[in-house]
Design an enzyme around this catalytic site. Structure first.
Site, PDB file in Angstrom:
ATOM      1  N   LEU A 157       0.860  -1.205   0.000  1.00 13.53           N
ATOM      2  CA  LEU A 157       0.000   0.000   0.000  1.00 13.53           C
ATOM      3  C   LEU A 157       0.882   1.236   0.000  1.00 13.53           C
ATOM      4  O   LEU A 157       1.776   1.341   0.837  1.00 13.53           O
ATOM      5  CB  LEU A 157      -0.832   0.052   1.287  1.00 13.53           C
ATOM      6  CG  LEU A 157      -2.015  -0.885   1.464  1.00 13.53           C
ATOM      7  CD1 LEU A 157      -2.575  -0.702   2.865  1.00 13.53           C
ATOM      8  CD2 LEU A 157      -3.100  -0.608   0.432  1.00 13.53           C
ATOM      9  N   HIS A 158       0.634   2.151  -0.925  1.00 15.74           N
ATOM     10  CA  HIS A 158       1.383   3.412  -0.863  1.00 15.74           C
ATOM     11  C   HIS A 158       0.653   4.594  -1.494  1.00 15.74           C
ATOM     12  O   HIS A 158       1.186   5.691  -1.535  1.00 15.74           O
ATOM     13  CB  HIS A 158       2.762   3.259  -1.515  1.00 15.74           C
ATOM     14  CG  HIS A 158       2.696   3.012  -3.001  1.00 15.74           C
ATOM     15  ND1 HIS A 158       2.559   1.769  -3.540  1.00 15.74           N
ATOM     16  CD2 HIS A 158       2.740   3.867  -4.041  1.00 15.74           C
ATOM     17  CE1 HIS A 158       2.525   1.856  -4.859  1.00 15.74           C
ATOM     18  NE2 HIS A 158       2.624   3.124  -5.196  1.00 15.74           N
TER      19      HIS A 158
END
Ligand code: UD1
Ligand code: UDP
Length: 376
Positions: free
Chosen positions: A211-212
């Site tokens: 996740l980013h």
């Protein structure tokens, strides 16, 4: 053969983690072509070894000819810094074309700098659209494509989007997916990685998380909603999470705790990550590249987003849009149980995209085969 018999100089620009897998097969194709002299420029948008140097080693990519060291900053600062540092390189090299890949700030900065100097711009991975202008990458995609001379498309939606935006058909070339070239070249080596031993998870059935996206991690309540879903899933399937530095910072600022079976590790190198991805029960991600890789690997993928600019991964592959709310993610998780084996590889994701990109660039530069010249 090119008209002058001197190799034609071109510049290939990479700046951030997902760019390196795309430029590696391109640089390999150019290296075998005596008509072209390709110079690799690293913008330095990503600079930590775990997001940058590691990939040169894993992908057998030679060190860049120029490192711009642009670094982090606001969008304007970062884009401007790349432009300021890239311009003198172009003045020095005087390339016939600049090749940019993907959708990061370095991509747009490189395209803008070159176009303003009257240098032809080639965009690899052109035409992808999430139709969500709140995503910084969407602005980068639209703006880069608008000033590119040759648009190399990775999946069919790219061509349709560009035609809808009135890009001339002659400037668009459906070349396939460079990310998949790297995957196919390096998968065997990746499978030999001992990453599972190093992370003490050998023999374990597990899921893989990345996740980013700012929309998911910069907003604390949004991050909490996703964590709640991951927490519930991890009760059933332990989750391993190579954590992007943006996310690590946000997690620390939020004070949110990780559930017991959600294991955060440092960002992994390409071979280690590919090994975990190929062997996992499912991926949960907001990454563009991971959606594509899981499709090729046949691994069920839940994309924690409301949209994707890579519809081929849903149409042909194992990807499923899970949304970003706790309940939509958990619903998609339930529905995804039968997804393994639902595997069709999108057209031209065959490992030969770089060869087609190379040929399209030769044609744009007016370089023709010796045999072709003799026939004239
Ligand atoms: C960028 C791209 C995104 C891509 C992602 C891939 C843009 C707008 N975003 O997002 O499209 O999916 O890379 O990973 O171009 N940082 C480090 N070490 C580094 C680099 C960054 O710690 O080597 C930290 C810095 O605190 C920085 C933050 O990460 O402020 C964000 O980095 P940045 O490159 O601005 O955006 P990403 O979130 O990495
Ligand atoms: N990747 C990696 N290590 C990690 C996470 C991802 O090598 O810890 C690789 C992944 O295999 C894919 C690429 O990084 O090839 C995707 O990049 P990222 O998710 O950073 O960016 P995006 O594709 O979303 O732009």
């Amino acid at each position: 053969m090119n008209p002058t018999n001197n190799p034609v100089p071109i510049v290939v620009l990479a700046g951030a983690r997902p760019n390196f897998m795309k430029v590696a097969p391109l640089m390999e194709a150019f290296a075998a072509d005596s008509d072209i002299s390709a110079v690799l420029v690293h913008a330095g948008q990503h600079y930590d070894y775990s997001l940058s140097g590691q990939f040169f080693s894993d992908l057998n990519l030679a060190a860049p000819d120029f490192f711009l060291g642009a670094g982090s900053g606001s969008h304007a600062q970062q884009t401007a810094e790349v432009m300021k540092r890239f311009e003198p390189v172009l003045d020095q090299v005087q390339p016939a074309a600049v090749v940019v890949v993907g959708d990061v700030n370095s991509t747009l900065a490189g395209a803008l700098t070159a176009a303003k100097l009257g240098i032809r711009v080639v965009h690899a991975e052109a035409g992808l659209r999430s139709f969500d202008r709140a995503m910084p990458e969407e602005i980068n995609r639209v703006a880069t494509d608008a000033i590119s001379d040759l648009l190399l498309v990775s999946e069919e939606s790219g061509r349709a989007n560009l035609l809808r935006e009135n890009v001339a058909a002659g400037r668009i070339c459906f070349t396939g997916n460079l990310m998949v070239d790297s995957l196919r070249r390096h998968l065997q080596r990746a499978m030999k990685s001992d990453v599972r031993e190093r992370l003490s998870m050998a023999g374990e059935r597990y899921g893989l998380v990345t996740l980013h996206r700012p929309a998911n991690v910069d907003d604390q309540s949004q991050l909490a909603r996703i964590l709640e879903a991951l927490s519930a899933i991890s009760e059933e399937l332990p989750l391993h999470w190579p954590m992007h530095p943006r996310t690590r910072t946000r997690m620390a600022q939020s004070g949110l705790a990780l559930p017991e079976k959600l294991f955060a590790v440092e960002p992994l190198g390409y071979l280690d990550f590919l090994c975990l991805e190929a062997n996992c029960a499912a991926v949960l991600t907001d990454s563009g590249g991971v959606q594509e890789e899981s499709t090729v690997l046949g691994v069920p993928c839940l994309t924690l987003r409301e949209n994707t600019e890579r519809p081929a991964t849903i149409e042909h592959g194992t990807n499923r849009l899970a949304g970003t709310r706790t309940e939509t993610i958990l619903r998609a998780w339930e529905e995804s149980r039968g997804d393994r084996g639902k595997k069709r590889i999108p057209p031209l994701w065959d490992g030969n995209a770089a060869a087609r990109c190379h040929q399209a660039i030769r044609e744009m530069l007016g370089i023709v085969q010796a045999a072709e010249l003799q026939a004239r």
